[in-house]
Design a protein around this motif. Structure first.
Motif, mmCIF file in Angstrom:
data_model
loop_
_atom_site.group_PDB
_atom_site.id
_atom_site.type_symbol
_atom_site.label_atom_id
_atom_site.label_comp_id
_atom_site.label_asym_id
_atom_site.label_seq_id
_atom_site.Cartn_x
_atom_site.Cartn_y
_atom_site.Cartn_z
ATOM 1 N N ASN A 177 0.822 -1.212 0.000
ATOM 2 C CA ASN A 177 0.000 0.000 0.000
ATOM 3 C C ASN A 177 0.853 1.259 0.000
ATOM 4 O OD1 ASN A 177 -2.429 -1.396 -0.094
ATOM 5 N ND2 ASN A 177 -2.542 -1.584 2.130
ATOM 6 N N ARG A 178 1.999 1.148 0.640
ATOM 7 C CA ARG A 178 2.898 2.289 0.618
ATOM 8 C C ARG A 178 3.366 2.574 -0.805
ATOM 9 N NH1 ARG A 178 7.315 1.276 4.823
ATOM 10 N NH2 ARG A 178 5.439 0.554 5.891
ATOM 11 N N ARG A 180 1.779 1.676 -3.481
ATOM 12 C CA ARG A 180 0.635 2.151 -4.260
ATOM 13 C C ARG A 180 0.409 3.649 -4.037
ATOM 14 N NH1 ARG A 180 -3.535 -2.645 -2.466
ATOM 15 N NH2 ARG A 180 -3.140 -4.097 -4.207
ATOM 16 N N GLY A 181 0.519 4.057 -2.783
ATOM 17 C CA GLY A 181 0.306 5.466 -2.486
ATOM 18 C C GLY A 181 1.299 6.340 -3.228
ATOM 19 N N LEU A 183 2.891 5.595 -5.953
ATOM 20 C CA LEU A 183 2.541 5.565 -7.373
ATOM 21 C C LEU A 183 1.346 6.468 -7.653
ATOM 22 C CD1 LEU A 183 2.815 1.882 -8.667
ATOM 23 C CD2 LEU A 183 3.978 3.903 -9.546
ATOM 24 N N GLN A 184 0.400 6.363 -6.796
ATOM 25 C CA GLN A 184 -0.806 7.151 -6.989
ATOM 26 C C GLN A 184 -0.500 8.643 -6.971
ATOM 27 O OE1 GLN A 184 -3.799 6.217 -4.122
ATOM 28 N NE2 GLN A 184 -5.420 7.291 -5.187
#
Lengths: 222, 423
Positions: A177-178, A180-181, A183-184
């Protein structure tokens, strides 16, 4: 067990009984996935990715007879590929750090990754959304990059990712999730102009440009 | 992304946001998160961003491996040994046929082959093929079993062979010559009885044919120099029913029981029943002949065979008999007359004599009534001279023996003796 896994086991048994065709079939079934994983883990270097993917299958060939089929073959293969790419990154960064003779380089892996990964400008310059996403993935740290590729690109389960990386599922989730964040956030910054345009904000852009002095003004004196 | 605290009262953390967007939360966590989202616009924007992320990531096209990837991988693998490559080619059919099926097929074929082989062996035996093992009852039976009760002193015994051989043998020889024409007349009857086998044609024909093969030892090898020792050795090594050291034990007087019980009419003399007895005896004799022939060939050299029994039944020219040159047509009287004990058969006695090396030249039925011992079957044997003392003790195993005397050894090498078996 999924049908694909059963077919993998059938070819593994064929290989164990002495038929080389079994190994060939396994290579043909998984070569694209392994190559894609290696390509993304090695910062989009095609030659390195090809070599790493071949090395992955060579290692699998030598260890396949001892494979007990207690887990999925793809998971086992992914683990070999992840370790192969990690070793390549470590060795490469070690060589480059030795060549650079920079004793203050704390994280050779991060430095190499940063040097190999495209810069934000390169990401902006990348054509198309796909290239931007690929470039953003390549910028992630190795561990986050591995987790993002395995989960979000390859669609592996958390348990499989845990087996491939040696991490427990909880750790996989948090680090994933880190990434992903991150990347987001990068993608949000890249895609924001597109979003604005898509939302019909062109007049707003024009107004902003005028306000910033982008349009020439008339001169009273001539 | 703004950092979210894990406290549900504030904002949702990224794990919850991504879990909610991915659909991986359990029911309780999802309900709690959704309740918070209803009241928090910021978290709703984060959730939308996360959903957008997944959508973008899912849009990535799969990557294709370079061309000839498999060939490059194979090139990096160690090459199999030539033996392994040969094995792969040799075992190629097993790639199509599973190993288990192949093994089961091989086992099944093996079982079927062994079964058929065993059946073929049984059928072979049933056809009457003469086996290698010499089935000579006289050789297999211990002396005690065949002899019966302890022999008592014979009531009458004209002469003992060991007692007075010279005068008795001369007299016997002359009487045997005189009886020769009578025996010829009975040869036709004997021949018909021998040939009228009631069993299968294969058994009768083979047995009649083989039993008629009269064997003569070429005297050269067996009777040179150490003839006596050679014969003794042959007797010991062959299936001779009597060992030299046991001959003395058998020279006992015939038991009284043999004299008390009158000899039953021989079924062999009856036209009907004789036909069943003759082929059986002939078959056994034939078996023994074949075995003896092989042993004789091994020990004494090639054996000269004299045609069929049917022919021999009529006439055996004396000129063909070694040591008897010059004597033609005369039927010598029997040197031994054996009154068969109950249960004893002529074929067994004849087989035993043949095993001892005493050749059977012919068999004739003596149907001349009125003569002493008339009504029996005469056998003419060619015996080595060294076996003079062995014949009587052997015959005593089959019944009461009356010794008329052995003829003189013709040429010093062999005897031509006649043995009459009485039922």
């Amino acid at each position: 067990m999924e049908p694909g896994d059963e077919e993998d086991f059938r070819w593994i048994l064929a290989f164990k009984s002495g038929r080389e065709e079994g190994f060939n079939r396994l290579v043909l079934r998984h070569k694209d996935r392994i190559y894609g994983l290696c390509l993304r883990l090695l910062a989009r270097d095609p030659l390195e990715a090809d070599d790493a993917a071949q090395e992955t299958f060579v290692k699998a060939y030598h260890s396949l007879r001892e494979f007990r089929m207690e887990s999925k073959f793809s998971t086992w293969l992914y683990r070999i590929a992840v370790n192969t790419c990690k070793n390549r990154l470590v060795s490469r960064s070690y060589r480059e750090s030795r060549n650079r003779r920079d004793p203050e380089t704390a994280d050779a892996d991060m430095a190499h990754t940063a040097s190999m990964a495209p810069s934000p400008d390169q990401v902006l310059e990348a054509k198309g959304k796909r290239e931007k996403i690929e470039a953003a993935i390549a910028r992630l740290p190795e561990e986050q990059r591995t987790l993002v590729v395995l989960r979000d690109v390859e669609g592996r389960s958390y348990e499989e990712i845990g087996e491939a990386t040696g991490l427990n599922p909880g750790t996989v989730k948090s680090r994933l999730n880190r990434g992903r964040g991150q990347l987001q956030e990068w993608l949000r910054g890249y895609f924001l102009p597109l979003l604005i345009l898509a939302a019909g904000g062109l007049p707003w852009i024009a107004w902003l440009a005028i306000m910033a002095g982008g349009f020439p003004r008339g001169d009273a004196n001539g | 992304m703004a950092e979210h605290m894990g406290d549900m009262d504030k904002h949702l953390d990224e794990d919850l946001i991504f879990g909610l967007a991915e659909g991986g939360l359990d029911a309780a966590a999802r309900a709690s998160a959704e309740a918070h989202l209803r009241n928090c616009a910021a978290c709703r924007r984060e959730l939308e961003a996360a959903a957008g992320y997944f959508k973008e990531i899912a849009g990535l096209e799969p990557v294709k491996a370079p061309a000839n990837f498999l060939a490059h991988v194979r090139a990096r693998l160690p090459r199999p040994s030539p033996f392994r490559a040969f094995l792969d080619v040799f075992m190629k059919p097993l790639r199509v046929i599973p190993m288990q099926v192949a093994l089961l097929t091989i086992l099944g074929l093996t079982a079927i082959s062994s079964y058929l082989y065993q059946r073929g062996g049984l059928n072979k035996d049933a056809a009457g093929v003469i086996s290698e093992s010499p089935a000579e009852p006289a050789a297999e039976l211990p002396a005690d079993a065949d002899v019966g009760p302890a022999p008592a002193a014979p009531a009458e015994r004209p002469e003992s062979v060991a007692g007075n051989p010279a005068a008795a043998s001369e007299r016997v020889y002359q009487s045997m010559k005189k009886a020769e024409p009578d025996l010829r007349a009975t040869s036709a009857l004997s021949r018909s009885q021998a040939n009228g086998a009631s069993r299968s044609r294969v058994e009768a024909g083979s047995s009649a044919k083989k039993s008629s093969q009269t064997l003569r030892h070429i005297p050269g090898q067996a009777q040179k120099g150490q003839a006596q020792s050679d014969q003794d050795e042959a007797m010991r090594e062959s299936d001779s029913p009597i060992a030299p050291d046991r001959a003395a034990s058998l020279r006992a007087p015939a038991p009284a029981s043999w004299q008390a019980s009158p000899p039953a009419p021989s079924p062999e003399m009856e036209p009907g029943p004789a036909r069943t007895e003759q082929p059986r005896a002939a078959k056994e004799a034939a078996k023994n002949d074949a075995v003896k022939e092989k042993k004789a060939e091994a020990k004494f050299g090639p054996v000269d065979k004299i045609g069929d029994k049917s022919k021999d039944m009529e006439e055996v020219p004396d000129s063909q008999v070694p040591g008897n040159a010059g004597a033609l047509g005369s039927a010598e009287p029997p040197a031994f007359t054996v009154s068969l004990a109950p249960g004893k058969r002529i074929g067994d006695a004849v087989s035993g004599l043949k095993a001892m090396g005493i050749d059977s030249l012919s068999a004739r039925s003596a149907r001349t009534g009125g003569e002493p011992g008339g009504g029996g079957i005469d056998y003419i044997f060619q015996a080595p001279a060294s076996m003079r003392t062995e014949i009587a003790p052997y015959l005593e195993r089959y019944g009461k023996v009356e010794v008329a005397g052995l003829p003189a050894a013709a040429g010093g090498a062999s005897l031509r003796i006649r043995i009459r078996f009485l039922p």
